[in-house]
Design a protein around this motif. Sequence first.
Motif, PDB file in Angstrom:
ATOM      1  N   LYS A 145     -23.466  58.665  25.142  1.00 36.20           N
ATOM      2  CA  LYS A 145     -23.802  57.461  24.380  1.00 36.20           C
ATOM      3  C   LYS A 145     -24.578  57.845  23.118  1.00 36.20           C
ATOM      4  O   LYS A 145     -25.469  58.698  23.155  1.00 36.20           O
ATOM      5  CB  LYS A 145     -24.646  56.506  25.229  1.00 36.20           C
ATOM      6  CG  LYS A 145     -23.967  56.004  26.506  1.00 36.20           C
ATOM      7  CD  LYS A 145     -22.837  55.047  26.181  1.00 36.20           C
ATOM      8  CE  LYS A 145     -22.252  54.390  27.428  1.00 36.20           C
ATOM      9  NZ  LYS A 145     -23.150  53.423  28.067  1.00 36.20           N
TER      10      LYS A 145
ATOM     11  N   VAL B   6     -26.244  56.118  19.211  1.00 33.75           N
ATOM     12  CA  VAL B   6     -26.564  54.974  18.359  1.00 33.75           C
ATOM     13  C   VAL B   6     -26.879  55.497  16.972  1.00 33.75           C
ATOM     14  O   VAL B   6     -27.667  56.439  16.813  1.00 33.75           O
ATOM     15  CB  VAL B   6     -27.767  54.172  18.891  1.00 33.75           C
ATOM     16  CG1 VAL B   6     -28.055  52.980  17.966  1.00 33.75           C
ATOM     17  CG2 VAL B   6     -27.522  53.701  20.315  1.00 33.75           C
TER      18      VAL B   6
ATOM     19  N   ARG C 131     -23.463  50.987  18.441  1.00 36.77           N
ATOM     20  CA  ARG C 131     -23.503  51.679  19.735  1.00 36.77           C
ATOM     21  C   ARG C 131     -22.138  52.292  19.969  1.00 36.77           C
ATOM     22  O   ARG C 131     -21.107  51.625  19.829  1.00 36.77           O
ATOM     23  CB  ARG C 131     -23.834  50.698  20.859  1.00 36.77           C
ATOM     24  CG  ARG C 131     -25.313  50.375  21.021  1.00 36.77           C
ATOM     25  CD  ARG C 131     -25.533  49.592  22.300  1.00 36.77           C
ATOM     26  NE  ARG C 131     -26.940  49.388  22.605  1.00 36.77           N
ATOM     27  CZ  ARG C 131     -27.546  48.204  22.574  1.00 36.77           C
ATOM     28  NH1 ARG C 131     -26.867  47.117  22.221  1.00 36.77           N
ATOM     29  NH2 ARG C 131     -28.827  48.102  22.876  1.00 36.77           N
TER      30      ARG C 131
ATOM     31  N   TRP D 103     -20.514  47.970  20.097  1.00 37.61           N
ATOM     32  CA  TRP D 103     -21.547  46.996  19.720  1.00 37.61           C
ATOM     33  C   TRP D 103     -21.970  47.259  18.290  1.00 37.61           C
ATOM     34  O   TRP D 103     -22.053  48.419  17.860  1.00 37.61           O
ATOM     35  CB  TRP D 103     -22.744  47.146  20.656  1.00 37.61           C
ATOM     36  CG  TRP D 103     -23.856  46.143  20.467  1.00 37.61           C
ATOM     37  CD1 TRP D 103     -24.017  44.963  21.119  1.00 37.61           C
ATOM     38  CD2 TRP D 103     -24.969  46.257  19.556  1.00 37.61           C
ATOM     39  NE1 TRP D 103     -25.158  44.324  20.682  1.00 37.61           N
ATOM     40  CE2 TRP D 103     -25.764  45.100  19.723  1.00 37.61           C
ATOM     41  CE3 TRP D 103     -25.376  47.224  18.634  1.00 37.61           C
ATOM     42  CZ2 TRP D 103     -26.930  44.869  18.997  1.00 37.61           C
ATOM     43  CZ3 TRP D 103     -26.533  47.011  17.900  1.00 37.61           C
ATOM     44  CH2 TRP D 103     -27.299  45.843  18.087  1.00 37.61           C
TER      45      TRP D 103
ATOM     46  N   PHE E 135     -33.563  47.603  21.572  1.00 35.35           N
ATOM     47  CA  PHE E 135     -33.593  49.068  21.525  1.00 35.35           C
ATOM     48  C   PHE E 135     -34.985  49.603  21.855  1.00 35.35           C
ATOM     49  O   PHE E 135     -35.117  50.688  22.421  1.00 35.35           O
ATOM     50  CB  PHE E 135     -33.151  49.564  20.141  1.00 35.35           C
ATOM     51  CG  PHE E 135     -31.680  49.384  19.882  1.00 35.35           C
ATOM     52  CD1 PHE E 135     -30.776  50.363  20.256  1.00 35.35           C
ATOM     53  CD2 PHE E 135     -31.191  48.234  19.279  1.00 35.35           C
ATOM     54  CE1 PHE E 135     -29.413  50.208  20.030  1.00 35.35           C
ATOM     55  CE2 PHE E 135     -29.836  48.067  19.051  1.00 35.35           C
ATOM     56  CZ  PHE E 135     -28.942  49.053  19.433  1.00 35.35           C
TER      57      PHE E 135
ATOM     58  N   GLU F 158     -33.337  53.499  23.751  1.00 35.36           N
ATOM     59  CA  GLU F 158     -32.177  54.260  23.303  1.00 35.36           C
ATOM     60  C   GLU F 158     -32.543  54.983  21.998  1.00 35.36           C
ATOM     61  O   GLU F 158     -33.143  54.384  21.108  1.00 35.36           O
ATOM     62  CB  GLU F 158     -30.995  53.326  23.038  1.00 35.36           C
ATOM     63  CG  GLU F 158     -30.480  52.606  24.263  1.00 35.36           C
ATOM     64  CD  GLU F 158     -29.522  51.490  23.881  1.00 35.36           C
ATOM     65  OE1 GLU F 158     -28.357  51.788  23.577  1.00 35.36           O
ATOM     66  OE2 GLU F 158     -29.944  50.317  23.894  1.00 35.36           O
TER      67      GLU F 158
ATOM     68  N   ILE G 284     -32.136  56.195  18.420  1.00 32.24           N
ATOM     69  CA  ILE G 284     -31.383  55.802  17.231  1.00 32.24           C
ATOM     70  C   ILE G 284     -31.489  56.916  16.206  1.00 32.24           C
ATOM     71  O   ILE G 284     -32.584  57.296  15.804  1.00 32.24           O
ATOM     72  CB  ILE G 284     -31.923  54.493  16.622  1.00 32.24           C
ATOM     73  CG1 ILE G 284     -31.879  53.362  17.633  1.00 32.24           C
ATOM     74  CG2 ILE G 284     -31.122  54.120  15.373  1.00 32.24           C
ATOM     75  CD1 ILE G 284     -32.545  52.082  17.156  1.00 32.24           C
TER      76      ILE G 284
ATOM     77  N   GLY H  56     -25.234  58.628  13.864  1.00 35.56           N
ATOM     78  CA  GLY H  56     -25.245  58.595  15.320  1.00 35.56           C
ATOM     79  C   GLY H  56     -24.682  59.852  15.942  1.00 35.56           C
ATOM     80  O   GLY H  56     -25.102  60.280  17.027  1.00 35.56           O
TER      81      GLY H  56
END
Length: 435
Positions: free
Chosen positions: A265, A267, A282, A296, A315, A320, A322, A409
């Motif tokens: 994953k 971001v 995301r 997202w 967030f 998460e 970033i 990201g």
Amino acid sequence: MTVAEKEVNPHFEDFLFDWNQKFQFLVGGYGSSKSYHVALKIIMKLLEEKRTALVMREVYDTHRDSTYSLLEEIVEGLDLSDHIKFSTSPMKVKFPNGSRIIFKGMDKPAKLKSVNNVSLIWVEEASEVKYTGFKELIGRLRHPTLKLHMILSTNPVGEDNWTFTHFFKDELNKRFVLDAEQLYEEKSVVVGDTFYHYSTADDNLFLPLDYINQLEELKDYDPDLYRIARLGRFGINGKRVLPQFAVQEHQKVMRSILDIDNPIKKVGMDFGFVDSYNAVLRMAIDPKKLYLYIYWEYYDRDKTDDVTVEELKEFKESQERIKADSAEPKTIRYFRDQGFDMVGAHKFKGSRLQYTKKVKRFRKIICSDRCTNTIFELKDLTYAVDKQGNIIEDEFKIDPHTFSAIWYGLDDYEVADLKEQAKEKARTRPRRERR
């Protein structure tokens, strides 16, 4: 006053005498004779009724060898040169009943302020005129008694041009007027107060065959120009940056992500304010298939940092990480002070090109249909070109903020290129036993 007979192309006969709609939009390929028939139609109307017609192009000086000379040629062909007078300084046309044609350019907007009682406007090469200019012209179209008309003629360009988003479909703003394919099939369509007309060189019976053959030859060496010039159709202008980009229904995207073994994953965030956008994406990576999923998005502008922090508070709660644009260290520090796990992406000389190449290595880029701004920016994203027409590999025809968010990201993720993939397969493939 006797008017000589004039032979016209059959496909334009209905158009010449149809004044039922306020807007008339003509699109088509090179040599289809659309501009000729617009000019003829205007002359016939001004002979019939006393009107002031405004002929517009983006650049005023281009009238002389296009609209002005075309109108003059038609008047001569109708044997009306003794009655309809042309003057060049400034360019204008006067009719015996008091009608007149004036010529203006959007490059001199101040000159439009003096235009009054215009009941008919012709916008030639409409795709070259800016959308704000088109809306300004609508405001200039006014007369106390006469019915108002605006005729727009153009060759098709990209589907990101305002002529397409206004008269056909605007995906970003969820606005639909007409399916272009319907127009290509039916050739003329009426929708509301707009008459649509589509034509190609095949509709011009007076066109030499060798000219059509020249248009056909474009297919072999310039497919973009072939689509515009020969087929007369809107589409994507230029080379797509992400040909593997696809859109899927949101739930299908989420199911695919759930099926990934050990999904990665990510971001990414690109900062903006007034003219540019804050974009947050995301993403999920399938490292085995080399698929990138975008599921997202946040996309907004003209928001102060405190408002953006509040809108992205999920967030902070989820912690998460970033990865954001390192060119904004103060903004990153502010987010960190508010409890966000945000760090700057590593930018360096040439990083735009390297980031772009990295994203292009994914076999598929699958985007949720809920990410409408990402779709708008990336589905038909094309490279910018230099004056010689050569692709500039780290520049694009628009400023795609969502693409920047992807760059950041993926800052610490490496996508193996084809050579590296081949080496890895060779290392893991069992050796053949010697005979």
